[in-house]
Design an enzyme around this catalytic site. Structure first.
Site, PDB file in Angstrom:
ATOM      1  N   PRO A 244       0.833  -1.219   0.000  1.00  0.00           N
ATOM      2  CA  PRO A 244       0.000   0.000   0.000  1.00  0.00           C
ATOM      3  C   PRO A 244       0.858   1.256   0.000  1.00  0.00           C
ATOM      4  CG  PRO A 244      -0.797  -1.597   1.625  1.00  0.00           C
ATOM      5  CD  PRO A 244       0.508  -2.124   1.121  1.00  0.00           C
ATOM      6  N   GLY A 245       0.438   2.213  -0.822  1.00  0.00           N
ATOM      7  CA  GLY A 245       1.121   3.501  -0.864  1.00  0.00           C
ATOM      8  C   GLY A 245       2.275   3.586  -1.829  1.00  0.00           C
ATOM      9  N   THR A 246       2.534   2.544  -2.619  1.00  0.00           N
ATOM     10  CA  THR A 246       3.676   2.577  -3.536  1.00  0.00           C
ATOM     11  C   THR A 246       3.362   3.275  -4.850  1.00  0.00           C
ATOM     12  OG1 THR A 246       3.057   0.336  -4.224  1.00  0.00           O
ATOM     13  CG2 THR A 246       4.797   0.547  -2.582  1.00  0.00           C
TER      14      THR A 246
ATOM     15  N   GLU B 193      17.971   2.922  27.324  1.00  0.00           N
ATOM     16  CA  GLU B 193      18.290   3.319  25.952  1.00  0.00           C
ATOM     17  C   GLU B 193      19.795   3.382  25.737  1.00  0.00           C
ATOM     18  OE1 GLU B 193      15.909   3.189  24.025  1.00  0.00           O
ATOM     19  OE2 GLU B 193      14.328   3.229  25.522  1.00  0.00           O
TER      20      GLU B 193
ATOM     21  N   HIS C   9      20.999  -0.113  24.849  1.00  0.00           N
ATOM     22  CA  HIS C   9      20.808  -0.428  23.422  1.00  0.00           C
ATOM     23  C   HIS C   9      21.903   0.216  22.582  1.00  0.00           C
ATOM     24  CE1 HIS C   9      17.033  -2.495  23.823  1.00  0.00           C
ATOM     25  NE2 HIS C   9      16.399  -1.454  24.349  1.00  0.00           N
TER      26      HIS C   9
ATOM     27  N   ASP D 113      11.134  -5.401  23.342  1.00  0.00           N
ATOM     28  CA  ASP D 113      12.408  -5.963  22.908  1.00  0.00           C
ATOM     29  C   ASP D 113      12.367  -7.490  22.948  1.00  0.00           C
ATOM     30  OD1 ASP D 113      13.270  -3.333  22.797  1.00  0.00           O
ATOM     31  OD2 ASP D 113      13.998  -3.358  24.855  1.00  0.00           O
TER      32      ASP D 113
END
Length: 652
Positions: free
Chosen positions: A211-213, A432, A435, A509
């Site tokens: 969708p949206g291409t 964070e 990560h 995660d």
């Protein structure tokens, strides 16, 4: 197109004025009927009096003249006042009138015309039928082809050049798909070019893509380049609750297309009507299958439909009936993929033409930071940037607005109104930072684009990584690196705050790591114990909760082995993340302290912090020294403080 497509002028060409004139005519006819009926029942004028009062006035000598008929007696008094009364059988009335000297006049009885009587009696019914016909006609017109009198009429809408012509210049980023369809445009412009060599143009082209291409935009560009009529309809417009209506609409659609040939008929979301036959209940004679059968016959049956090219779009080609995809119907399947970086640059340039840009806007930088974006996503990105600039009352859209719009589209809107305690902020910062540190020390991981502890969407914080180039496949080392990065946040919480203080923030995660490990074991054969065998359940069309394809058979021992391998793979990532963070604990403290102070860090700033350098960012309220005649300033640099207000340690 031509002048034939112009709307006629005058009241007849204005639907609103035409409806108004029809309603005025109905009201005038109703008023005429009431007047005629009233004229029959209210003959004469003056006040109505009783017959006894009339005799009293005659005896008193106050009546000057009367007009006698079988139905009513009217007259005038000596005072000039008019009156009327209804007669009875009275043989003494005329002698009394003559005795009192009253002037007597008689009205001859006129027989009513049979046509007038019929008109009086039929006018109400004619009026009712006229109103009913008008209402039904308006219902049919307002509801299009599916009105009260047109269930079987096609709902296809014809678009012409005057309604917004789209050409291949408006389509960017899908060059291969465009080249596939340029041959269709050449055929529509010059059919004899192919007929001379005995070639036949494909009757149908199936556009397949996410969708949206830009599938619909590409179909409109074909019609715009060829300059031919363009009929558009959705697959769901064929299907109704009554069997046979969809097939009738298919026939009517092709009849309309034949009158405008050569033309293009675009069917959007064809999977709504073109699914595999035989998947429903009963003996297959349902509405959807009848519609599909009629579509198959019209595309390649006994009667050839020359000059009509069917272009259909779907993002689920696997559920389409094989008869639709055979040669002679949808001969070509044109894949419309998500654009690569060069395609994204071209798409951004097309949409940026409508926006006043600042000199610092670089489409290549934006395209590099938006991997996997479709054309619709990029259009939304440009629109969001323009809206942000408008909120700030800017006259130009700068690169800063595009960066903010990209963060909003990819990570969600900021939730600055969300109140977090200091402990929650510290927990989020270390999560964070975990990560980010693992990502930096995993060679196969994508580079970090941005890290933030500002809540966005449903996340309290986020580390966003962007690939250096578009990737079309993943390697084993990158998968293991992604597993370690996903576990970095949970490991950082455990190292800093202890085993009992691990939070639920790593739920997303863990879900991602488990899904990746399951695909590695059951789909991609990346486990030595399980081997290169696919154990994942095939994806098939389901009906009433039951899968159309049976799950792959496996023994209990194999299922237990798969579960053990998935757990071992995820725990392997956990071990790698713990090793990295233990070795680089100083970097973890440094990065967490910077996140607590700045809330958002770019990838370059994170690299400088890890390398022991300072961040060139102005401190709120800090003094700046002017440089140069233009009054520009250079902010003082500073190192971030640690999470407890102490200077953060140097990076390793």
């Amino acid at each position: 197109m031509n002048d034939d497509n112009k709307q006629p002028s005058g009241p007849g060409g204005n639907p609103w004025m035409k409806s108004l004139l029809i309603w005025v005519g109905i009201l005038l006819a109703l008023a005429l009927f009431v007047t005629m009926f009233d004229s029959r029942t209210t003959t004469g004028s003056g006040n109505t009096i009783a017959y006894s009062s009339f005799l009293d006035k005659v005896n008193e000598g106050t009546v000057r003249e009367v007009n006698v008929s079988r139905e009513i007696i009217s007259g005038t008094l000596t005072s000039g006042e008019k009156f009327r009364t209804y007669p009875i059988a009275d043989p003494t009335l005329v002698p009394t009138l003559r005795e009192k000297g009253v002037t007597i006049a008689a009205r001859p009885e006129e027989g009513s015309s049979i046509w007038l009587v019929l008109l009086y009696q039929s006018l109400p019914f004619l009026l009712f039928l006229g109103i009913a016909f008008f209402v039904l006609r308006q219902m049919q017109k307002n509801s299009g082809a599916g009105g009260a009198m047109g269930f079987g009429k096609s709902r296809a809408k014809m678009l012409t050049q005057k309604e917004g012509r789209v050409t291949f210049d408006d389509v960017a980023g899908i060059d291969e798909a465009r080249e596939e369809l340029e041959e269709v445009v050449e055929f529509l412009k010059d059919p004899t070019k192919f007929a001379r060599l005995g070639g036949k143009i494909p009757k149908g082209a199936l556009l397949v893509g996410s969708p949206g291409t830009g599938k619909t935009l590409l179909a409109r560009a074909i019609a715009g380049e060829a300059g031919v009529p363009f009929f558009t309809i959705s697959g769901s417009d064929f299907v109704e609750m009554f069997v046979g209506v969809g097939a009738s609409r298919v026939r009517d659609m092709f009849e309309q297309a034949k009158k405008s040939a050569p033309c293009i008929v675009f069917i959007d979301e064809i999977d709504a009507v073109g699914r595999h036959r035989g998947a429903g209940l009963g003996n297959g004679n349902d509405e959807r299958e009848q519609t599909l059968n009629q579509l198959l016959v019209e595309m390649d049956g006994f009667e050839a439909n020359e000059g009509i090219i069917i272009v259909a779009a779907t993002n689920r080609p696997d559920v389409l009936d094989p008869a639709l995809l055979r040669p002679g119907r949808f001969d070509r399947q044109v894949v419309v993929p998500r654009p690569d970086i060069e395609g994204r640059i071209k798409i951004l340039q097309v949409h940026m033409k409508k926006v006043p840009l600042a000199p610092d806007v670089d489409a290549r930088v934006i395209a590099r930071g938006t991997p996997g974006f479709s054309g619709a996503d990029l259009a939304n990105l440009v629109n969001e940037a323009a809206l942000m600039a408008a909120r700030k009352s800017k006259r130009l859209v700068a690169m800063a607005e595009f960066e903010q719009a990209k963060d909003k589209v990819m990570m969600g809107a900021e939730r600055r109104s969300m109140v977090m305690t200091e402990d929650e902020k510290r927990m989020t910062a270390y999560h964070e930072a975990g990560h980010a540190i693992v990502s930096i020390h995993e060679p196969a991981s994508d580079p970090i684009h941005k890290a933030t502890i500002i809540p966005r969407g449903r996340a309290l914080g986020m580390v966003m990584r962007l690939p250096e180039r578009d990737s079309y496949s993943y390697h084993r080392d990158k998968m293991y690196a992604n597993l370690a990065v996903s576990m970095g946040g949970r490991v950082a919480e455990e190292i800093i705050f202890g085993y009992d203080k691990v939070s639920s923030g790593a739920s997303g995660d863990i879900q991602y790591a488990t899904g990746l490990a399951r695909d590695m074991i059951t789909k991609w054969g990346m486990s030595d114990k399980v081997g290169p065998v696919e154990y994942a359940q095939p994806e098939g069309e389901s009906f009433l909760g039951y899968s159309a394809t049976q799950p792959r058979h496996m023994s209990n021992e194999t299922a237990q082995l798969i579960d053990a391998e998935i757990r071992a793979t995820v725990e392997g990532g956990l071990t790698r993340a713990r090793t990295v963070l233990t070795e680089h604990i100083d970097q973890l403290h440094t990065l967490a302290g910077a996140l607590l102070e700045y809330e958002t860090l770019t990838g370059d700033e994170i690299k400088r912090l890890i390398a022991g350098e300072d961040i060139d960012r102005p401190e709120p309220g800090a003094n700046v020294r002017p440089v140069g005649a233009a009054g520009t300033s250079i902010p003082k640099t500073r190192r971030p403080k640690g999470p407890f207000g102490t200077p953060a340690p140097q990076g390793a």
